[in-house]
Enzyme design. Sequence first.
Site, short mmCIF file in Angstrom:
data_model
loop_
_atom_site.label_atom_id
_atom_site.label_comp_id
_atom_site.label_asym_id
_atom_site.label_seq_id
_atom_site.Cartn_x
_atom_site.Cartn_y
_atom_site.Cartn_z
N ASP A 1 41.03 59.07 39.79
CA ASP A 1 39.62 58.68 39.97
C ASP A 1 38.65 59.82 39.77
O ASP A 1 37.59 59.87 40.41
CB ASP A 1 39.40 58.05 41.37
N LYS B 1 37.59 60.47 34.50
CA LYS B 1 38.12 60.95 33.22
C LYS B 1 37.52 60.17 32.06
O LYS B 1 37.29 60.70 30.98
CB LYS B 1 39.65 60.80 33.19
N GLY C 1 41.90 52.74 36.62
CA GLY C 1 40.63 52.05 36.48
C GLY C 1 39.62 53.04 35.96
O GLY C 1 39.28 53.99 36.65
N HIS C 2 39.21 52.88 34.72
CA HIS C 2 38.29 53.85 34.12
C HIS C 2 36.95 53.19 33.82
O HIS C 2 36.90 52.20 33.08
CB HIS C 2 38.91 54.43 32.85
N THR D 1 49.08 50.26 44.09
CA THR D 1 48.04 49.33 43.65
C THR D 1 48.58 47.91 43.56
O THR D 1 47.83 46.98 43.26
CB THR D 1 47.49 49.76 42.27
N GLY E 1 39.42 48.00 44.69
CA GLY E 1 38.26 47.89 45.57
C GLY E 1 38.45 48.57 46.92
O GLY E 1 37.56 48.52 47.78
N ARG E 2 39.59 49.25 47.10
CA ARG E 2 39.82 49.91 48.39
C ARG E 2 38.86 51.09 48.58
O ARG E 2 38.58 51.82 47.63
CB ARG E 2 41.25 50.49 48.44
N PRO E 3 38.35 51.28 49.83
CA PRO E 3 37.55 52.49 50.06
C PRO E 3 38.44 53.72 49.86
O PRO E 3 39.58 53.73 50.32
CB PRO E 3 37.11 52.37 51.52
P1 IMO Z 1 43.03 56.43 37.68
O1 IMO Z 1 43.54 56.42 36.28
C1 IMO Z 1 43.76 56.74 41.96
C2 IMO Z 1 47.79 55.77 43.42
C3 IMO Z 1 47.85 54.55 44.31
C4 IMO Z 1 49.00 54.93 45.22
C5 IMO Z 1 49.96 55.65 44.28
C6 IMO Z 1 51.08 54.78 43.74
O2 IMO Z 1 41.96 55.44 37.99
O3 IMO Z 1 42.69 57.82 38.11
P2 IMO Z 1 51.14 52.84 41.94
O4 IMO Z 1 50.46 51.49 41.92
O5 IMO Z 1 50.79 53.71 40.78
O6 IMO Z 1 52.62 52.73 42.13
O7 IMO Z 1 50.57 53.56 43.27
O8 IMO Z 1 49.16 56.12 43.20
N1 IMO Z 1 47.15 55.57 42.11
C7 IMO Z 1 45.90 55.94 41.81
N2 IMO Z 1 44.93 56.48 42.56
N3 IMO Z 1 43.52 56.52 40.66
C8 IMO Z 1 44.48 56.02 39.85
O9 IMO Z 1 44.32 55.91 38.53
C9 IMO Z 1 45.73 55.65 40.44
N4 IMO Z 1 46.86 55.10 39.96
C10 IMO Z 1 47.73 55.08 40.99
O10 IMO Z 1 46.65 54.38 45.02
O11 IMO Z 1 48.58 55.85 46.19
MG MG Z 2 41.43 54.67 39.81
#
Ligand code: IMO
Ligand code: MG
Length: 436
Positions: free
Chosen positions: A13, A16, A40-41, A128, A301-303
């Site tokens: 997050d 990027k 989520g981009h 997720t 949508g999680r905080p």
């Molecule tokens: P972007 O690309 C933030 C976190 C999940 C969880 C852990 C494992 O938006 O930066 P998963 O569903 O991958 O098996 O969950 O990884 N997680 C992310 N946190 N941004 C993401 O992607 C994430 N993709 C996975 O919250 O802690």
């Molecule tokens: Mg994300």
Amino acid sequence: MANIVIVGAQWGDEAKGKIVDYLANDKEMVVRYGGGNNAGHSVTVGNILYKFHLIPSGILNCDTVCVISDGVVIDPGVLVKEIKGLHAQGLSTSNLKISSSAHVILPYHRLQDELEERRRGDTKIGTTGRGIGPAYMDKAARVGLRLGEFVRPDRFESRMTSLLAAKNESLAKLYGAEPLDVHKTLEEYRDYADYLRPYVMDTSRLIYEAARGEKGVLFEGAQGTLLDLDLGTYPFVTSSHPIAGGACIGTGIGPTFIDGVIGVAKSYTTRVGAGVFPTEQVNEIGEYIRERGHEYGTTTGRPRRCGWLDTVILRYSVQVNGMSCLSLGHLDVLSGLDEVKICVAYREPDGSLITQMPTDLPYREELEPVYETLPGWKEDVSAVREYTDLPENAKLFAKRVAELIEIPIGTLSVGPGREQTIIFEDVIQSRCKKRR
Ligand code: IMO
Ligand code: MG
């Protein structure tokens, strides 16, 4: 032009998508190399907010070829919806190519993700719930289904039927789960296969040619370094390789083709899901950051959990990614605070200091962050376009971050918009030079 990897330097997050969108402009190709729709981009152009989970953010540049490569796990229903959503917004996907070697997320992966999290109870990862882990598990166990096979009309039914039968049996035995309806699943997924077929091809050759070409390739990372399966804060990680090295494995490009790595970080730290977070602020500072930074997940949508910038983590990120320069974002979010803190080390209970990230960080709750406190800035910086126009204290903050992580800053971002970016073109050019 150089081949550049954009990598999340923290726990995901980091925004990027925005920097990918900017750098994609003069590239021939943008390649998403790992993860799935756990990502989520968001990219804001003008007044329009675009949200992507699987499609590379480069799709907004109509001349750029966008590739979803081998290292990605694809939920076909989600991808179809995303493509249709882009069409509805008047965008073309004729430049989209999807690797036939990418693995398919099937409904039993999502189910298994949910059941496994439930079984873990208090020790759950906080995934997720998109079936990412189970899809990568099947890939490693060599029982996964690749997209190339999924879209082959002569293979679809037999492979799907046998996979569903085997999974129904194991999920019933392991978790007492209700079986998935084979007929209904086949019907639904056959439509997806038909829809996606024209996009599916061997992309590794395509990427290789573009990487050798004039304009170069941008490799779009998802997730973040600290979520890497091997190098992150295991077990609170994802099941893929978000680090820069993942761009080689996930695309079929050799390491000598990567000319530069740009790490993306926020001016503070966030994390979703469970796991260690030394600089977390469960207080009014954390809330201030969450509200001003809209720190709620794009995917779930999680905080998000929020805290101060941690340069122990960032230095580690510089190390494991071979980072060339840093894109430091969300500077605007910190506006209005009397003082801002940067974590520079961790303190052991005996008082000794740790300045390099320990690999056992996930179970070192006793470590205390050591902060440097800098004066804050009251000014709203979201309209600033030139570095010289930033408040002195914001400059001081950025300079100190660069000093602490020992690499220069390539971009500074003061808001989500395309134009809210201060770019140090000379830094990017000199640190990410084409080597061939
Ligand atoms: P972007 O690309 C933030 C976190 C999940 C969880 C852990 C494992 O938006 O930066 P998963 O569903 O991958 O098996 O969950 O990884 N997680 C992310 N946190 N941004 C993401 O992607 C994430 N993709 C996975 O919250 O802690
Ligand atoms: Mg994300």
